[in-house]
Design a protein around this motif. Structure first.
Motif, PDB file in Angstrom:
ATOM      1  N   GLU A  86       0.829  -1.212   0.000  1.00 19.25           N
ATOM      2  CA  GLU A  86       0.000   0.000   0.000  1.00 19.25           C
ATOM      3  C   GLU A  86       0.863   1.261   0.000  1.00 19.25           C
ATOM      4  O   GLU A  86       0.564   2.228  -0.681  1.00 19.25           O
ATOM      5  CB  GLU A  86      -0.952  -0.002   1.200  1.00 19.25           C
ATOM      6  CG  GLU A  86      -2.141  -0.916   1.032  1.00 19.25           C
ATOM      7  CD  GLU A  86      -2.988  -0.564  -0.189  1.00 19.25           C
ATOM      8  OE1 GLU A  86      -3.289   0.632  -0.410  1.00 19.25           O
ATOM      9  OE2 GLU A  86      -3.348  -1.494  -0.934  1.00 19.25           O
ATOM     10  N   HIS A  87       1.946   1.233   0.764  1.00 17.11           N
ATOM     11  CA  HIS A  87       2.860   2.385   0.794  1.00 17.11           C
ATOM     12  C   HIS A  87       3.524   2.598  -0.567  1.00 17.11           C
ATOM     13  O   HIS A  87       3.656   3.741  -1.018  1.00 17.11           O
ATOM     14  CB  HIS A  87       3.923   2.211   1.876  1.00 17.11           C
ATOM     15  CG  HIS A  87       3.402   2.362   3.266  1.00 17.11           C
ATOM     16  ND1 HIS A  87       2.855   3.528   3.747  1.00 17.11           N
ATOM     17  CD2 HIS A  87       3.347   1.478   4.296  1.00 17.11           C
ATOM     18  CE1 HIS A  87       2.477   3.359   4.999  1.00 17.11           C
ATOM     19  NE2 HIS A  87       2.763   2.119   5.354  1.00 17.11           N
ATOM     20  N   LYS A 111       2.304   1.729  -3.423  1.00 15.00           N
ATOM     21  CA  LYS A 111       1.265   2.228  -4.326  1.00 15.00           C
ATOM     22  C   LYS A 111       1.021   3.717  -4.104  1.00 15.00           C
ATOM     23  O   LYS A 111       0.935   4.496  -5.054  1.00 15.00           O
ATOM     24  CB  LYS A 111      -0.027   1.440  -4.127  1.00 15.00           C
ATOM     25  CG  LYS A 111      -1.133   1.849  -5.068  1.00 15.00           C
ATOM     26  CD  LYS A 111      -2.385   1.016  -4.839  1.00 15.00           C
ATOM     27  CE  LYS A 111      -3.504   1.491  -5.729  1.00 15.00           C
ATOM     28  NZ  LYS A 111      -4.768   0.851  -5.418  1.00 15.00           N
ATOM     29  N   ALA A 112       0.935   4.121  -2.845  1.00 18.29           N
ATOM     30  CA  ALA A 112       0.674   5.527  -2.526  1.00 18.29           C
ATOM     31  C   ALA A 112       1.828   6.435  -2.945  1.00 18.29           C
ATOM     32  O   ALA A 112       1.612   7.527  -3.469  1.00 18.29           O
ATOM     33  CB  ALA A 112       0.396   5.680  -1.032  1.00 18.29           C
ATOM     34  N   LYS A 146       2.078  -1.189  -8.267  1.00 22.43           N
ATOM     35  CA  LYS A 146       1.058  -2.177  -7.930  1.00 22.43           C
ATOM     36  C   LYS A 146       1.532  -3.605  -8.159  1.00 22.43           C
ATOM     37  O   LYS A 146       1.041  -4.527  -7.527  1.00 22.43           O
ATOM     38  CB  LYS A 146      -0.200  -1.928  -8.763  1.00 22.43           C
ATOM     39  CG  LYS A 146      -0.813  -0.565  -8.553  1.00 22.43           C
ATOM     40  CD  LYS A 146      -1.972  -0.359  -9.508  1.00 22.43           C
ATOM     41  CE  LYS A 146      -2.156   1.123  -9.738  1.00 22.43           C
ATOM     42  NZ  LYS A 146      -2.609   1.443 -11.081  1.00 22.43           N
TER      43      LYS A 146
END
Length: 68
Positions: free
Chosen positions: A37-38, A40-41, A46
């Motif tokens: 998630e980090h 991706k942010a 991905k």
């Protein structure tokens, strides 16, 4: 896949390299869902392919190699 299998989670040990490249980043051993998630942010990463071709990671790898 030889020693590649030792670097991915068990569920991905037998998939093809093209499937592995398109797998989520947390298919890699040691990368948690939270880490994914980090990534991706921060970098819109991905997949394993995204991680392996990210320009910032490639630049850092080149700098580290040249510094050896």
């Amino acid at each position: 896949m030889g020693d590649i299998a030792a670097k991915v989670d068990k569920a991905y040990e037998t998939v093809s390299l093209s499937e592995l490249a398109d797998a989520p980043v947390d298919a890699l051993q040691g990368v948690s869902a939270g880490d994914a998630e980090h990534l991706k942010a921060a970098f819109n990463i991905k997949t394993v392919r995204d991680l392996g071709t990210n320009k910032h990671f490639l630049w850092a790898q080149a700098i580290a190699k040249l510094a050896e």
